[in-house]
Design an enzyme around this catalytic site. Sequence first.
Site, PDB file in Angstrom:
ATOM      1  N   ASN A 170       1.094  -1.235   0.068  1.00 32.47           N
ATOM      2  CA  ASN A 170       0.036   0.079  -0.123  1.00 32.47           C
ATOM      3  C   ASN A 170       0.858   1.096  -0.031  1.00 32.47           C
ATOM      4  OD1 ASN A 170      -2.835   1.183   0.372  1.00 32.47           O
ATOM      5  ND2 ASN A 170      -1.847   2.261   1.751  1.00 32.47           N
ATOM      6  N   GLU A 231      -0.992   1.060  -5.314  1.00 29.45           N
ATOM      7  CA  GLU A 231      -1.021   2.454  -5.868  1.00 29.45           C
ATOM      8  C   GLU A 231       0.236   2.437  -6.816  1.00 29.45           C
ATOM      9  OE1 GLU A 231      -1.727   1.914  -2.805  1.00 29.45           O
ATOM     10  OE2 GLU A 231      -3.653   3.057  -2.313  1.00 29.45           O
ATOM     11  N   ASP A 280      -5.318  22.286   8.849  1.00 25.25           N
ATOM     12  CA  ASP A 280      -5.801  20.961   7.899  1.00 25.25           C
ATOM     13  C   ASP A 280      -6.370  21.614   6.736  1.00 25.25           C
ATOM     14  OD1 ASP A 280      -5.708  18.455   6.958  1.00 25.25           O
ATOM     15  OD2 ASP A 280      -5.799  17.925   9.333  1.00 25.25           O
TER      16      ASP A 280
HETATM   17  C1  LIG Z   1      -1.697  16.715   0.785  1.00 26.57           C
HETATM   18  C2  LIG Z   1      -2.390  15.639   1.068  1.00 26.57           C
HETATM   19  C3  LIG Z   1      -2.327  15.075   2.583  1.00 26.57           C
HETATM   20  C4  LIG Z   1      -2.781  14.280   3.083  1.00 26.57           C
HETATM   21  N1  LIG Z   1      -2.887  13.903   4.274  1.00 26.57           N
HETATM   22  C5  LIG Z   1      -3.204  12.747   4.974  1.00 26.57           C
HETATM   23  C6  LIG Z   1      -3.333  12.256   6.349  1.00 26.57           C
HETATM   24  O1  LIG Z   1      -2.245  13.071   7.176  1.00 26.57           O
HETATM   25  N2  LIG Z   1      -3.831  11.242   6.631  1.00 26.57           N
HETATM   26  C7  LIG Z   1      -4.547  10.521   6.013  1.00 26.57           C
HETATM   27  O2  LIG Z   1      -5.028   9.433   6.208  1.00 26.57           O
HETATM   28  N3  LIG Z   1      -4.983  10.699   4.822  1.00 26.57           N
HETATM   29  C8  LIG Z   1      -4.180  11.916   4.138  1.00 26.57           C
HETATM   30  N4  LIG Z   1      -4.536  12.494   2.935  1.00 26.57           N
HETATM   31  C9  LIG Z   1      -5.556  11.650   1.990  1.00 26.57           C
HETATM   32  C10 LIG Z   1      -4.871  10.204   1.547  1.00 26.57           C
HETATM   33  O3  LIG Z   1      -3.741  10.270   0.744  1.00 26.57           O
HETATM   34  C11 LIG Z   1      -5.833   9.621   0.676  1.00 26.57           C
HETATM   35  O4  LIG Z   1      -7.016   9.290   1.420  1.00 26.57           O
HETATM   36  C12 LIG Z   1      -5.144   8.148   0.221  1.00 26.57           C
HETATM   37  O5  LIG Z   1      -6.200   7.464  -0.679  1.00 26.57           O
HETATM   38  C13 LIG Z   1      -4.631   7.192   1.247  1.00 26.57           C
HETATM   39  O6  LIG Z   1      -4.308   5.898   0.664  1.00 26.57           O
HETATM   40  P1  LIG Z   1      -5.249   4.802   0.976  1.00 26.57           P
HETATM   41  O7  LIG Z   1      -6.408   4.810   0.575  1.00 26.57           O
HETATM   42  O8  LIG Z   1      -3.941   3.610   0.457  1.00 26.57           O
HETATM   43  O9  LIG Z   1      -5.088   4.789   2.470  1.00 26.57           O
HETATM   44  C14 LIG Z   1      -3.805  13.524   2.173  1.00 26.57           C
HETATM   45  C15 LIG Z   1      -3.912  13.857   0.749  1.00 26.57           C
HETATM   46  C16 LIG Z   1      -3.296  14.689   0.397  1.00 26.57           C
HETATM   47  C17 LIG Z   1      -3.412  15.165  -0.853  1.00 26.57           C
HETATM   48 MN   LIG Z   2      -4.376   1.968  -0.595  1.00 27.11          MN
END
Ligand SMILES: Cc1cc2nc3c(=O)[nH]c(=O)nc-3n(C[C@H](O)[C@H](O)[C@H](O)COP(=O)(O)O)c2cc1C
Ligand SMILES: [Mn+2]
Length: 502
Positions: A170, A231, A280
């Site tokens: 992941n 991803e 945030d």
């Molecule tokens: C700039 C940015 C910062 C982010 N920060 C967080 C964070 O701190 N924690 C979180 O859970 N998701 C955060 N996200 C959203 C996740 O990256 C997004 O939900 C992603 O799909 C997570 O990957 P996963 O689906 O494999 O868990 C952020 C997204 C962006 C664009």
């Molecule tokens: Mn994922």
Amino acid sequence: MAPPADLRAWIALLEREGELIRVTAEVDPELEITEITDRTVKAGGPALLFENVKGSQHPLLINQFGTERRMCMAFDAPSLDAVATKLTDVLEMQPPSGLVDKVRGLQKLKSIADSRPKTVRRAASQEIVLEGDDASLDLLPIQTCWPEDAAPFITLPAVITSDPHTGTRNVGMYRMQKLGPRSTAMHWQIHKDGRADYLATDGRIEVAVALGLDPVTAYSASAPLPKHIDEFMLAGFLRGEPVELVQAKTVDLEVPANAEIVLEGYIDKDELTEEGPFGDHTGYYTPAEPFPVFRLTAITMRRNAIYPSIVVGKPPQEDAWLGKATERIFLPAIKMTVPEIVDYDLPVAGAFHNCCIVSIRKAFPGHAQKVMHAIWGLGMLSLTKAVVIVDEWVDVHDYEEVMFRVGANVDPARDVLLTEGPLDHLDHAPTRQFYGGKIGIDATHKGPGEGTREWPPEIEMTPEVQALVDRRWQEYGISLGTSAGNGRIRQSSGPLRRLIRR
Ligand SMILES: Cc1cc2nc3c(=O)[nH]c(=O)nc-3n(C[C@H](O)[C@H](O)[C@H](O)COP(=O)(O)O)c2cc1C
Ligand SMILES: [Mn+2]
């Protein structure tokens, strides 16, 4: 042409296209860079490469994704919808009927097979290897973004873990609060895959963090893929080139060979810290809350490594276009499950999870309500607080028109659905965290089939008179610029206005 192969190729492209400014003046990573970036983003300005960041040898790149044009350049595509079309082609593959079809089908299948990451033995991201006390986060120009932030935060990381049961990789973007030279917090929100890997682990989970990737791979870390999909596979598909990975030095994970910087380390299941506050993307500070602690075992880097950063805050910010890329790229997949959906829009001002406007081909009574529930059951869209449904001919990206439909077509006593369900981790509005109210607004036309009076016709000029007036327009001597009316609702469209709308 293809999407940039690494961050340096991306920077070179941005520079050639007049989309990047090198800032040589010394700037402070504490607050000052935020203020500069905030003004630049809100003006639709260029990417910024700060070459002289106080306290660090490393340049800092920010606002690489801050406009629609740059986001399209990142994908080497004329529009974000064109990126989505590539996915549609694969998702909607039908059994081939003739030889030409078979060959095309094979090419499409090959494009999927070629998306798998490729392992290499030597990598630019490991030109420099720092272990023990040499591996220190103090080397990096980590930003303190907003005045009430608890500490500096790494804001644009690709965090790599592996599911302990299935071995599936992941990659996610989760901010990391600096706790000291060799530790950070890991902001794995409860709905996220990284968090699930961590929860499934007994004892200790190894973690690698890639910083400074080619823009498509960096984007893919933010993409809300189902947990069983890597991803890096999506990145390979969208790049048309597999992501190259190399074995990390101190953990059993593979890391991108083209990264500027890689942090290697681990998280012990029971070690938690107070994370936050952090300014945030909701536009508010998220309060301190317990999150796991990441312990650093090594830093590997390219020579003269460039550190990537992003500032989130009151919208619009740079992340608006990462979100818009996801909105467009995932539309074909959404249509696969809910084919009556024509289009949707997640307003930037709604921080993405607050509002979703959907246009549908309405075919039966209650169809709007069916689609509301579909949205509330679909991946990360399930966290949406407000869903607005309009008819297929309404432009969901034109908020004035959506407002017009909501005003004109909604009887609040009949067309508003109040329900409950899971809400975004960061949403501060519900009485308790994670769970609360949802609103669905049916702004479609109704009719006797749904028990209402006959719906009146919409006002439209005849095509004949429109054509006549088009023909004769010069004769009238009325100068209206480009906004010469065609009966549709119009709105001003400065760059900022457009950014908020999209
Ligand atoms: C700039 C940015 C910062 C982010 N920060 C967080 C964070 O701190 N924690 C979180 O859970 N998701 C955060 N996200 C959203 C996740 O990256 C997004 O939900 C992603 O799909 C997570 O990957 P996963 O689906 O494999 O868990 C952020 C997204 C962006 C664009
Ligand atoms: Mn994922």
